[in-house]
Design an enzyme around this catalytic site. Structure first.
Site, PDB file in Angstrom:
ATOM      1  N   GLY A 529     -53.536 -45.638 -24.178  1.00 15.42           N
ATOM      2  CA  GLY A 529     -52.989 -44.364 -24.615  1.00 15.42           C
ATOM      3  C   GLY A 529     -53.791 -43.711 -25.715  1.00 15.42           C
ATOM      4  O   GLY A 529     -54.814 -44.230 -26.164  1.00 15.42           O
ATOM      5  N   VAL A 531     -53.816 -42.136 -29.592  1.00 11.21           N
ATOM      6  CA  VAL A 531     -53.125 -42.346 -30.862  1.00 11.21           C
ATOM      7  C   VAL A 531     -53.249 -41.100 -31.728  1.00 11.21           C
ATOM      8  O   VAL A 531     -54.334 -40.526 -31.858  1.00 11.21           O
ATOM      9  CB  VAL A 531     -53.703 -43.554 -31.612  1.00 11.21           C
ATOM     10  CG1 VAL A 531     -52.851 -43.877 -32.818  1.00 11.21           C
ATOM     11  CG2 VAL A 531     -53.797 -44.749 -30.691  1.00 11.21           C
ATOM     12  N   ASP A 637     -56.640 -58.869 -25.173  1.00 14.04           N
ATOM     13  CA  ASP A 637     -57.634 -57.822 -25.407  1.00 14.04           C
ATOM     14  C   ASP A 637     -58.057 -57.833 -26.877  1.00 14.04           C
ATOM     15  O   ASP A 637     -57.946 -56.826 -27.572  1.00 14.04           O
ATOM     16  CB  ASP A 637     -57.052 -56.461 -25.000  1.00 14.04           C
ATOM     17  CG  ASP A 637     -58.147 -55.411 -24.803  1.00 14.04           C
ATOM     18  OD1 ASP A 637     -59.344 -55.796 -24.817  1.00 14.04           O
ATOM     19  OD2 ASP A 637     -57.819 -54.229 -24.674  1.00 14.04           O
TER      20      ASP A 637
END
Ligand SMILES: *[C@@H]1O[C@H](CO)[C@@H](O)[C@H](O)[C@H]1NC(C)=O
Ligand SMILES: *[C@@H]1O[C@H](CO)[C@@H](O)[C@H](O)[C@H]1NC(C)=O
Ligand SMILES: *[C@@H]1O[C@H](CO)[C@@H](O)[C@H](O)[C@H]1NC(C)=O
Ligand SMILES: *[C@@H]1O[C@H](CO)[C@@H](O)[C@H](O)[C@H]1NC(C)=O
Ligand SMILES: *[C@@H]1O[C@H](CO)[C@@H](O)[C@H](O)[C@H]1NC(C)=O
Ligand SMILES: *[C@@H]1O[C@H](CO)[C@@H](O)[C@H](O)[C@H]1NC(C)=O
Ligand SMILES: *[C@@H]1O[C@H](CO)[C@@H](O)[C@H](O)[C@H]1NC(C)=O
Ligand SMILES: *[C@@H]1O[C@H](CO)[C@@H](O)[C@H](O)[C@H]1NC(C)=O
Ligand SMILES: *[C@@H]1O[C@H](CO)[C@@H](O)[C@H](O)[C@H]1NC(C)=O
Length: 802
Positions: A529, A531, A637
């Site tokens: 996404g 930020v 990740d």
């Protein structure tokens, strides 16, 4: 303890279709004798057996156990009538009298146990296939008495634990009499685990420092009942719930409070003889109280189990009984000038505080402790996150009990020692006073991942349990704060409470829009996404992440996000809340002034010391995710973009749990042929490529690459330095180094440091990095081992403070 071969005999009898010796009922006027090995009740489908069970030399208890092929040495006993009063092997019996009373008579003389039931009608003692033994009134059609109402240390599916009842552990693996650990409903309606020792007693689960509502427990439901179903769904009236790791049909299950104090759910495939732990209450064995006695430390090493050792300057009272703890070799005088303090890092003692003193420095706390004759030392912790934050908290101790060494613990203990003794070298060594308390090995959870059928809800419940442990420090601070602050400071306390309750909350979309001024200031992309920077209505600066491709339903999202929000560690990014409206899925985090590690490495803002601290902090955050949460949370990740730096350059791991929110969860936690590969090129472990099972070691690998990047300043994602080449390059330099000439570290170190660094420390970082990036995942250390390796390089485990 050897169990006579009659069980085997019995089994062979059973399996023969001709036999009909054993029955599941005992009628009025009959009895079962200890001397006749065939005098047992067998449940209709031959799952359970009830009879006299040998518990020692010529000592028997009337018990119920699972009928299993290898019961000879190791029966799974689930209930005992007279566990604390075994009967003689001669003339003892269980009788159902005509009066309706069921009793056990020892050696033909005294009654050691009775149900105290009475009935003139036709009653029978029956053993059911669910493991319940009950007195049934056939005429009245009612149950007069049942073993399900009187559990010992084990619950079976559908067997309730109610108020006024408790599970009590056995004394040891082989001694079945009542032990010191209890599971019960407390007077505030909360289900707890208690250590009830000969001298002290204390609650250790849920953490006493935890305010009950933070533990997700409710104190308002006075029903006080807990049970689990045959699928492995446990729920209790205080809102505590969990699902077995192997949730579903087809397994036998028992919930047992073990002699080591842990509460565990065991599962077993029908027909197999091995019980597997499918849930446990306490993931860190040293958190269980009563293990090591006063003035000693518990240290847990997965390979060898729990160990106790005396504090420096103390000696063991009894090497064969660790619960007696240790006593000082030299008694401390009360005179201030004869006292000194010895600092032990990462050591935590539970309770017995004289008080709680915020904003006390080491000298202030030393002064305080010196003035109190019975002060044995003090605990000093820093609070970065909690109110009031960034100040040290001092806890003088009147006793040193339930001590544990824990690399993740962020505080130190200062031990009061005689000044003369502190100078002698013996104070610096503790190994001579090692006690071995691994006599009874601790049961390990099977840590392999369950396969494909992942059920979102089940995971979230488990995650929730992690959150429970996480908030402990917050709570101790607040509880103490309340206790010692006077009335006119109450406002401040309430603010603190206010914060706990509302720090993690649901935001409305319009609030988010206002905060971000209509999503204006973008500060980053990636990780699922975009930020944005935003300012909340209470003036806090937030990083607001707008998730794309979040295709979860609102409820599912809510469940996931609230469990992630409860993961709480100083090296994890703090989540303040979320928003789920319509298609929007938004996360609200604390804003980190210094951006990501990636940016800072690039700009050269980090000196060697900051780099080292970032390495340690990041390792702690990941270790917390992996271990305190029982490896249920893999990050998947780890990369410098996901390690953010706060105003003090303390690292905060971010984006953990994101894979779950983006519904990619299964690709990370489960090794499936069809799974989508997660992670970022350059940081991904070989397991992803070779389709091997994915364990926490993938994070260790990625962390190793990050360490290399911290040391060399070279990113494995830019074209000229692809990660394999980075690795090969570093390994070559290390091997090729000629000790006489130059240190290999000089050849690989980030030129941006301009030669200003601690060679030894950077070498340790590089060495640890190389261990972490081992192609063989089993050869990689765990994250907590990494923390330990770095810590031992960082601060000596023990150092004299003055
Ligand atoms: C079990 O422990 C209790 C208490 O320590 C002791 O009295 C009893 O004799 C022990 N039983 C066996 C069979 O060892
Ligand atoms: C009894 O069973 C437990 C767990 O199932 C096992 O660890 C232990 O070795 C067994 N003990 C004996 C004596 O077989
Ligand atoms: C587990 O049991 C509780 C209470 O009976 C119920 O509310 C919950 O939905 C159950 N969970 C699952 C996954 O079946
Ligand atoms: C209290 O707990 C019981 C059992 O879990 C449940 O059935 C009941 O609805 C609860 N009562 C309230 C008021 O929540
Ligand atoms: C160890 O000492 C405690 C406290 O005195 C006592 O209750 C316990 O029975 C002892 N255990 C053994 C194995 O001797
Ligand atoms: C320390 O004091 C305790 C209690 O006063 C006493 O029992 C013990 O023997 C003393 N130890 C030494 C080493 O003097
Ligand atoms: C802590 O103490 C220092 C000096 O002793 C003071 O300047 C500071 O304001 C105090 N902080 C808090 C939060 O009370
Ligand atoms: C752990 O669980 C896996 C999968 O359920 C199973 O194959 C394995 O045998 C178990 N290992 C142990 C030590 O119980
Ligand atoms: C998850 O649990 C629900 C309710 O218990 C069940 O209906 C569903 O089939 C489960 N999903 C999977 C993938 O096992």
């Amino acid at each position: 303890m050897a169990i006579p071969f009659f069980f085997l005999l019995l089994l062979s009898v059973l399996s023969s279709p001709l036999s009909s010796a054993a029955s599941n009922t005992l009628s009025k006027g009959s009895s079962l004798s200890v001397e006749n090995t065939n005098d047992v009740l067998i449940s209709p489908s031959a799952i359970f057996s009830a009879g006299f069970f040998p518990v020692g030399d010529n000592a028997f208890c009337f018990s119920i156990w699972f009928i299993e092929p290898f019961c000879r040495t190791n029966c799974s006993v689930i209930w005992m009538a007279n566990r604390d009063q075994p009967v003689n092997g001669k003339k003892s019996k269980l009788s159902l009298l005509h009066s309706g009373n069921l009793l056990i008579i020892d050696a033909g003389q005294s009654t050691v146990w009775a149900t105290d039931t009475a009935s003139q009608s036709w009653i029978e003692l029956q053993l059911h296939d669910n493991g319940n033994l009950f007195l049934y009134d056939k005429e009245g059609g009612r149950v007069l008495w049942q073993s399900f109402d009187y559990p010992t240390d084990t619950l079976l599916p559908q067997q309730p634990l109610s108020k006024d009842r408790q599970l009590v552990s056995t004394r040891s693996r082989t001694n079945y009499s009542s032990g010191v650990y209890k599971l019960y409903f407390d007077s505030d309606n909360v289900l707890r685990l208690l250590y009830d020792g000969p001298e002290t007693s204390s609650i250790y689960w849920p953490n006493t420092w935890l305010l009950t509502w933070d533990g997700g427990r409710s104190t308002f439901n006075s029903t006080r009942i807990a049970l689990f179903d045959s699928l492995g769904n446990f729920s209790s009236s205080d809102d505590f719930t969990f699902l077995s790791l192997d949730y579903g049909m087809g397994a036998q299950r028992i919930l047992k409070i073990d002699f080591d104090g842990n509460l565990r759910l065991y599962s077993r495939e029908n027909g197999r003889n091995k019980w597997i732990v499918s849930w446990q209450a306490v993931s860190q064995p040293c958190r269980i109280h009563g293990i090591c006695g006063p003035n000693s430390l518990c240290n847990y090493v997965p390979s060898s189990g729990r160990r106790c050792s005396c504090l420096p300057g103390f000696k063991a009272n009894d090497h064969s009984n660790w619960s007696l703890g240790c006593e000082p070799k030299v008694n401390c005088s009360c005179s201030t000038d004869e006292i000194s303090y010895l600092k032990l890092s990462n050591v935590e003692f539970f309770g017995y505080e004289y008080g709680f003193f915020p904003n006390y420095t080491v000298p202030m706390c030393e002064d305080l402790c010196s003035k109190m004759c019975n002060c044995k030392g003090f605990q000093l912790r820093f609070s970065r996150r909690y109110y009031p934050s960034n100040i040290p908290y001092c806890y003088p101790k009147t006793a040193l009990l339930n001590g544990q060494y824990s690399p993740n613990f962020d505080g130190d203990i200062y031990l009061k020692v005689p000044k003369t003794a502190s100078l002698s070298s013996s104070y610096r060594h503790v190994e001579d006073s090692r006690l071995d308390c691994s006599v009874e090995a601790v049961v390990q959870l099977n840590r392999t991942y369950s396969n494909g059928h992942e059920n979102g809800t089940s995971k979230s419940v488990l995650w929730f349990a992690c959150g429970v442990g996480a908030i402990e420090f917050l709570s101790i601070v607040l509880v103490w704060y309340c206790l010692i602050r006077n009335q006119n400071k109450l406002g401040a306390i309430n603010q603190g409470y206010f914060c706990i309750e509302t720090c993690f909350r649901k935001f409305t979309l319009s609030e988010i829009k206002t905060a971000t001024k209509g999503f204006r200031e973008e500060i980053g992309r990636g990780g699922g996404g975009i930020v944005y920077r935003g300012i909340l209505s209470d003036h806090r600066v937030a990083a607001i992440k707008l998730l794309k491709e979040a295709n979860q339903g609102e409820e599912e999202f809510l469940a996931e996000v609230s469990t992630i929000g409860k993961l709480n560690h100083m090296n994890l990014i703090e989540m303040w809340g979320f928003c789920a409206e319509g298609k929007h899925r938004i996360l609200v985090y604390k804003y980190m002034e210094h951006g990501s590690l990636a940016e800072n490495l690039l700009s050269g803002a980090l000196d060697w010391k900051k780099r080292f601290d970032i390495a340690v902090g990041t390792a702690k955050g990941l270790a917390y995710l992996h271990e305190e949460c029982l490896e249920w949370v893999l990050h998947c990740d780890v990369k410098p973009q996901n390690i953010l730096l706060d105003s003090d350059y303390q690292p905060k791991v971010s984006d953990f749990g994101l894979s779950r929110l983006l519904k990619r969860g299964s690709s990370c936690t489960v090794n499936s042929r069809f799974s989508r590969i997660r992670g970022t090129r350059g940081y991904m472990a070989p397991e992803w490529v070779f389709n091997l099972p994915i364990t926490s070691k993938v994070d260790v690998y990625s962390y190793g690459i990050v360490l290399l990047e911290i040391v060399t300043g070279k990113s494995p994602t830019v074209l000229e330095m692809e990660h394999q080449r980075l690795l090969i390059w570093v390994r070559e330099k290390m091997k090729g180094a000629d000790e006489a000439v130059d240190s290999w570290i000089e050849m690989i170190i980030d030129p941006k440091l301009e030669g200003k660094y601690d060679k030894a420390k950077m070498e340790i970082l590089a060495m640890v990095a190389l261990k972490c990036v081992n192609e063989d995942r089993d050869a990689r250390p765990t994250m907590s081992q990494v923390v330990e390796m770095l810590n031992s390089a960082h601060v000596p485990c023990m150092s004299l403070s003055n």
